[in-house]
Design an enzyme around this catalytic site. Structure first.
Site, PDB file in Angstrom:
ATOM      1  N   GLU A  69      13.928  31.104 -55.808  1.00  0.00           N
ATOM      2  CA  GLU A  69      13.063  31.283 -56.976  1.00  0.00           C
ATOM      3  C   GLU A  69      13.408  30.274 -58.073  1.00  0.00           C
ATOM      4  O   GLU A  69      14.461  29.639 -58.054  1.00  0.00           O
ATOM      5  CB  GLU A  69      13.226  32.697 -57.551  1.00  0.00           C
ATOM      6  N   ASN A 120      12.050  37.556 -65.521  1.00  0.00           N
ATOM      7  CA  ASN A 120      11.651  36.835 -64.324  1.00  0.00           C
ATOM      8  C   ASN A 120      11.447  35.357 -64.598  1.00  0.00           C
ATOM      9  O   ASN A 120      12.368  34.566 -64.466  1.00  0.00           O
ATOM     10  CB  ASN A 120      10.383  37.495 -63.761  1.00  0.00           C
ATOM     11  N   ASN A 124       4.300  37.951 -64.039  1.00  0.00           N
ATOM     12  CA  ASN A 124       5.205  37.191 -63.190  1.00  0.00           C
ATOM     13  C   ASN A 124       5.324  35.746 -63.664  1.00  0.00           C
ATOM     14  O   ASN A 124       6.188  35.401 -64.442  1.00  0.00           O
ATOM     15  CB  ASN A 124       4.731  37.280 -61.737  1.00  0.00           C
ATOM     16  N   ASP A 138       2.403  34.587 -58.286  1.00  0.00           N
ATOM     17  CA  ASP A 138       3.833  34.449 -58.536  1.00  0.00           C
ATOM     18  C   ASP A 138       4.036  33.301 -59.526  1.00  0.00           C
ATOM     19  O   ASP A 138       3.321  33.210 -60.513  1.00  0.00           O
ATOM     20  CB  ASP A 138       4.580  34.235 -57.218  1.00  0.00           C
TER      21      ASP A 138
END
Length: 342
Positions: A84, A173, A224, A270
């Site tokens: 990520e 995030n 996100n 995402d």
């Protein structure tokens, strides 16, 4: 987002575009059948393109793009997990590497120009990454339920944002940082079990230069991806799961205004990146797709990879390589345009 050329234009132009988006009902024929796209008028879209591209040399992508897996970066873990938060710093790509076991243990990996992968920070507890105007790494850290800053040389961690209304966050995030240091981040509930506590709702937050945290939006379920337009006068956020949205917030006098849905019907959106023309590179997690939208919300390009997809960032020697992170894998797409390093 210092890596993007700053357009020499009236920053109000893109704000005007956003205000026009809310009432527009034209649908893009290029988007997938499951998506409905809010499209501005051709005149406003042209103004936006001119504004975003005034200081940008490059050609926007179109059609089907080819993503090449970087075999040297394949995961060495035996447990399932995700890569990520890619970020390009000093000729290397950094990204989080976490697994799904208790606490979601995470480390920050480094892929250098020679293709060698090493561990930069062993126990980072991180998800999304960004780089601030001092060259320090900023991370959404589910381990600490906060936004953290890491010194890549010493590994030292300090806090950027720890609480809101007296409570820790859920699982910070993705991150976007303005050139003068204002931090925006999303706080979904994906890794909320990593540590005790959290917020009543998932949300999008702004951290002022003095550290004051304010809520931007708490109406998106599990927000996100987050990014800024090249002029930093539009904040983009996605979220919402299987019927997700890409939402745009005009930034006026440094403050984000009410958001308008730019694209709807996105399947589990995402992470995101933007290029210097203002095109938005959005990853769909479960469909393993990259979708590229222009500032008016029209889909102009796409790519498919061979594992679940998480995030995107520009880098490489010329700044024209788009790196993609996913389930234990990295990919790259060579483009003819530069963009954001995270």
């Amino acid at each position: 987002m210092k890596t993007l050329p700053k357009p020499l234009c009236n920053v109000g132009l893109i704000t005007m575009l956003l205000l026009s988006v809310a009432g527009c009902e034209q649908k893009s024929s290029q988007a997938s059948a499951s998506s409905s796209v809010a499209v501005a008028s051709s005149a406003d879209a042209t103004m936006s393109s001119m504004a975003a591209g005034a200081a940008c040399e490059g050609v926007a992508p179109s059609g089907d793009l080819t993503a090449v897996r970087i075999e040297a970066a394949n995961t060495t873990r035996t447990e399932p997990g995700l890569y990520e938060g890619p970020v390009w710093i000093n000729d290397s790509l950094y990204f989080s590497d976490f697994v799904f076991s208790e606490g979601f243990p995470s480390r920050i990996q480094k892929l250098d120009a020679s293709g060698q992968m090493t561990t930069a920070i062993e126990d980072s507890g991180s998800n999304g990454l960004a780089v601030d105007n001092n060259g320090l790494l900023v991370a959404g850290t589910h381990k600490y339920k906060s936004v953290s800053r890491y010194n890549l040389v010493t590994g030292e961690r300090t806090s950027v944002a720890q609480t809101f209304n007296g409570n820790v966050f859920n699982s910070p995030n993705d991150i976007a940082i303005t050139e003068d240091g204002i931090v925006y981040f999303t706080d979904p509930a994906f890794q909320t079990a990593a540590a005790p506590g959290g917020q009543e709702k998932t949300g999008v937050y702004r951290v002022a230069l003095d550290g004051t945290v304010t809520l931007v939006d708490d109406t998106i379920s599990n927000p996100n991806g987050i990014t800024l337009s090249p002029n930093e006068d539009v904040l983009y956020v996605n979220g919402g799961g299987e019927q997700g949205v890409l939402r745009a917030y005009a930034i006026v006098d440094g403050q984000p205004q009410a958001g308008k849905d730019l694209v709807t019907g996105i399947n589990v959106p995402d992470g995101m990146a933007v290029d210097c023309l203002g095109n938005i590179y959005l990853t769909e997690h479960l469909t393993r797709k990259l979708r590229v939208f222009n500032p008016a919300g029209e889909q102009i390009a796409q790519a498919t990879v061979d594992a679940n997809l998480t995030n995107a960032a520009f880098g490489g020697p010329e700044g024209t390589t788009l790196f993609l992170t996913g389930a234990g894998a990295l990919w790259k797409i060579d483009l003819a345009i530069t963009g954001s390093a995270y």
